[in-house]
Write a protein that holds these residues in place. Structure first.
Motif, PDB file in Angstrom:
ATOM      1  N   GLY A  69       2.382  -3.383  -4.336  1.00  0.00           N
ATOM      2  CA  GLY A  69       1.402  -3.563  -3.749  1.00  0.00           C
ATOM      3  C   GLY A  69       1.291  -4.752  -3.943  1.00  0.00           C
ATOM      4  N   SER A  70       1.628  -5.792  -4.412  1.00  0.00           N
ATOM      5  CA  SER A  70       0.531  -6.761  -4.776  1.00  0.00           C
ATOM      6  C   SER A  70       1.320  -7.341  -3.776  1.00  0.00           C
ATOM      7  CB  SER A  70       0.548  -7.810  -6.373  1.00  0.00           C
ATOM      8  OG  SER A  70      -0.482  -7.286  -7.102  1.00  0.00           O
ATOM      9  N   VAL A  85      -4.761 -10.779  -4.866  1.00  0.00           N
ATOM     10  CA  VAL A  85      -5.341 -10.282  -6.363  1.00  0.00           C
ATOM     11  C   VAL A  85      -5.585  -8.794  -6.374  1.00  0.00           C
ATOM     12  CG1 VAL A  85      -5.527 -12.215  -6.870  1.00  0.00           C
ATOM     13  CG2 VAL A  85      -7.482 -10.625  -6.601  1.00  0.00           C
ATOM     14  N   GLY A  86      -4.319  -8.262  -7.050  1.00  0.00           N
ATOM     15  CA  GLY A  86      -4.839  -6.639  -7.185  1.00  0.00           C
ATOM     16  C   GLY A  86      -6.398  -6.337  -8.492  1.00  0.00           C
ATOM     17  N   THR A  87      -6.692  -5.300  -7.951  1.00  0.00           N
ATOM     18  CA  THR A  87      -8.807  -5.301  -8.430  1.00  0.00           C
ATOM     19  C   THR A  87      -8.309  -2.854  -8.778  1.00  0.00           C
ATOM     20  OG1 THR A  87      -9.797  -4.688  -6.336  1.00  0.00           O
ATOM     21  CG2 THR A  87      -9.530  -7.124  -7.277  1.00  0.00           C
ATOM     22  N   LYS A 111      -5.488  -2.083   5.701  1.00  0.00           N
ATOM     23  CA  LYS A 111      -5.571  -3.204   5.756  1.00  0.00           C
ATOM     24  C   LYS A 111      -6.506  -4.361   6.441  1.00  0.00           C
ATOM     25  CE  LYS A 111      -1.672  -6.844   7.179  1.00  0.00           C
ATOM     26  NZ  LYS A 111      -0.828  -7.291   8.183  1.00  0.00           N
ATOM     27  N   GLY A 112      -7.457  -4.296   5.847  1.00  0.00           N
ATOM     28  CA  GLY A 112      -8.751  -4.802   6.405  1.00  0.00           C
ATOM     29  C   GLY A 112      -8.747  -6.775   5.569  1.00  0.00           C
ATOM     30  N   LYS A 113     -10.126  -7.494   6.477  1.00  0.00           N
ATOM     31  CA  LYS A 113      -9.581  -9.160   6.135  1.00  0.00           C
ATOM     32  C   LYS A 113     -10.374  -9.680   4.790  1.00  0.00           C
ATOM     33  CE  LYS A 113     -11.599 -10.464  10.450  1.00  0.00           C
ATOM     34  NZ  LYS A 113     -12.504 -11.111  11.314  1.00  0.00           N
ATOM     35  N   THR A 114     -11.297  -8.421   3.563  1.00  0.00           N
ATOM     36  CA  THR A 114     -11.215  -8.895   2.481  1.00  0.00           C
ATOM     37  C   THR A 114     -10.816  -7.843   1.609  1.00  0.00           C
ATOM     38  OG1 THR A 114     -13.766  -7.700   2.700  1.00  0.00           O
ATOM     39  CG2 THR A 114     -12.977 -10.101   3.195  1.00  0.00           C
ATOM     40  N   MET A 115     -10.455  -7.017   2.038  1.00  0.00           N
ATOM     41  CA  MET A 115      -9.797  -6.119   1.305  1.00  0.00           C
ATOM     42  C   MET A 115      -8.027  -5.621   1.463  1.00  0.00           C
ATOM     43  SD  MET A 115     -11.052  -2.110  -0.488  1.00  0.00           S
ATOM     44  CE  MET A 115     -11.674  -1.872   0.807  1.00  0.00           C
ATOM     45  N   ASN A 131       6.781   9.118  -8.557  1.00  0.00           N
ATOM     46  CA  ASN A 131       6.033   8.408  -8.710  1.00  0.00           C
ATOM     47  C   ASN A 131       4.581   8.373  -7.919  1.00  0.00           C
ATOM     48  OD1 ASN A 131       3.904   5.896  -9.181  1.00  0.00           O
ATOM     49  ND2 ASN A 131       4.072   6.573 -11.240  1.00  0.00           N
ATOM     50  N   HIS A 132       3.927   8.680  -7.524  1.00  0.00           N
ATOM     51  CA  HIS A 132       2.670   8.065  -6.247  1.00  0.00           C
ATOM     52  C   HIS A 132       1.434   7.204  -7.135  1.00  0.00           C
ATOM     53  CE1 HIS A 132      -0.020   8.634  -3.771  1.00  0.00           C
ATOM     54  NE2 HIS A 132       0.719   8.309  -3.008  1.00  0.00           N
ATOM     55  N   THR A 133       1.541   5.898  -6.106  1.00  0.00           N
ATOM     56  CA  THR A 133       0.352   5.097  -6.835  1.00  0.00           C
ATOM     57  C   THR A 133      -0.448   4.626  -5.383  1.00  0.00           C
ATOM     58  OG1 THR A 133       1.755   4.861  -9.081  1.00  0.00           O
ATOM     59  CG2 THR A 133       0.178   2.791  -7.899  1.00  0.00           C
ATOM     60  N   THR A 134      -1.906   4.461  -6.363  1.00  0.00           N
ATOM     61  CA  THR A 134      -2.250   3.414  -4.786  1.00  0.00           C
ATOM     62  C   THR A 134      -3.093   2.356  -5.379  1.00  0.00           C
ATOM     63  OG1 THR A 134      -4.584   5.010  -4.773  1.00  0.00           O
ATOM     64  CG2 THR A 134      -3.132   5.769  -3.358  1.00  0.00           C
ATOM     65  N   MET A 135      -3.249   0.997  -4.707  1.00  0.00           N
ATOM     66  CA  MET A 135      -3.828   0.186  -5.589  1.00  0.00           C
ATOM     67  C   MET A 135      -4.623  -0.403  -4.462  1.00  0.00           C
ATOM     68  SD  MET A 135      -1.157  -3.160  -6.358  1.00  0.00           S
ATOM     69  CE  MET A 135      -1.933  -4.426  -7.129  1.00  0.00           C
ATOM     70  N   THR A 136      -5.148  -0.809  -5.408  1.00  0.00           N
ATOM     71  CA  THR A 136      -6.417  -2.135  -4.600  1.00  0.00           C
ATOM     72  C   THR A 136      -6.345  -3.209  -4.268  1.00  0.00           C
ATOM     73  OG1 THR A 136      -8.254  -0.543  -4.357  1.00  0.00           O
ATOM     74  CG2 THR A 136      -9.099  -2.337  -3.499  1.00  0.00           C
ATOM     75  N   ASN A 137      -6.061  -4.143  -3.082  1.00  0.00           N
ATOM     76  CA  ASN A 137      -6.007  -5.355  -3.617  1.00  0.00           C
ATOM     77  C   ASN A 137      -7.310  -6.454  -3.065  1.00  0.00           C
ATOM     78  OD1 ASN A 137      -3.782  -5.921  -4.799  1.00  0.00           O
ATOM     79  ND2 ASN A 137      -2.967  -5.886  -2.944  1.00  0.00           N
ATOM     80  N   ASN A 138      -7.807  -7.236  -4.128  1.00  0.00           N
ATOM     81  CA  ASN A 138      -9.057  -8.098  -2.210  1.00  0.00           C
ATOM     82  C   ASN A 138      -8.650  -9.671  -2.118  1.00  0.00           C
ATOM     83  OD1 ASN A 138     -11.077  -6.633  -3.540  1.00  0.00           O
ATOM     84  ND2 ASN A 138     -11.335  -7.453  -5.051  1.00  0.00           N
ATOM     85  N   ILE A 139      -8.693  -9.451  -1.327  1.00  0.00           N
ATOM     86  CA  ILE A 139      -7.868 -11.293  -0.691  1.00  0.00           C
ATOM     87  C   ILE A 139      -9.099 -12.091  -1.253  1.00  0.00           C
ATOM     88  CG2 ILE A 139      -6.907 -12.142   1.211  1.00  0.00           C
ATOM     89  CD1 ILE A 139      -5.707  -9.110   0.235  1.00  0.00           C
TER      90      ILE A 139
END
Length: 142
Positions: A69-70, A85-87, A111-115, A131-139
Motif C-alpha cells: 500500500g505504501s 505515509v501510512g496512517t 487516489k486524491g491529492k492528499t489522501m 487476507n484482505h486489507t485496506t490502507m490509508t496514506n496521507n500525501i
C-alpha cells in the motif's frame, strides 16, 4: 517516479533502502501495472513468519499489505515533492497458511491529492484469499 518503465520501477522498489523489514521478510515486487495502477509482490511463508501455532502470523500479512500500500502510493506520486505515509490499516485474516508463497496485489480505491486509500488482497498459490486489507496514506510535502 513517472516516466519510468515497468522494469525500472520494479528494480527501484526491490532495492529501495538498505536494511528494511520488507527485505528481512523476503518481500519481492514482481509486477507493476502502470496503466491500471496496481502493484504485486510475493512473500515466502516460512517458520520465521509463523505465530506459535505454525501458521502465518497476522502481523506478517500486515507488513506485506502495508509494504504494498505504501509503495503503491509512493510510485504514483511526484517523489521529488511528496511522501506517501501510512496512517491507517485494517486487515482481515481470512484463511490460514502454513508454508509456500503468498502473492499480494494492491490497487487504489481512492487516489486524491492528499489522501490515498488502497485495497490489498493476499492470495495463496491456488488463488484463495488469505487476507484482505485496506490502507490509508496521507500525501505530505517533503
Amino acid at each position: 517516479m513517472k516516466g519510468q518503465t515497468k522494469e525500472e520501477l520494479l528494480e527501484f522498489i526491490n532495492n529501495w533502502g538498505d536494511v528494511t523489514l520488507a527485505k528481512t521478510l523476503e518481500i519481492k515486487f514482481i509486477d507493476v501495472d502502470i496503466e491500471n495502477e496496481t502493484l504485486t509482490a510475493t512473500m515466502p511463508v516460512l517458520p520465521r513468519v509463523h505465530q506459535p501455532f505454525g501458521i502465518l502470523h497476522g502481523g506478517a500479512s500486515c507488513v506485506l499489505a502495508e509494504t504494498l500500500g505504501s509503495s503503491l502510493s509512493n510510485i504514483f506520486i511526484d517523489g521529488t515533492k511528496y511522501y506517501g505515509v501510512g496512517t491507517n490499516i485494517n486487515s482481515n485474516h481470512l484463511k490460514s497458511k502454513k508454508d509456500g508463497i503468498v502473492t499480494a496485489t494492491a490497487r487504489f480505491i481512492r487516489k486524491g491529492k492528499t489522501m490515498h486509500v488502497s485495497e490489498i488482497e493476499i492470495r495463496d498459490e491456488k488463488g484463495q484469499l488469505i487476507n484482505h486489507t485496506t490502507m490509508t496514506n496521507n500525501i505530505i510535502n517533503r
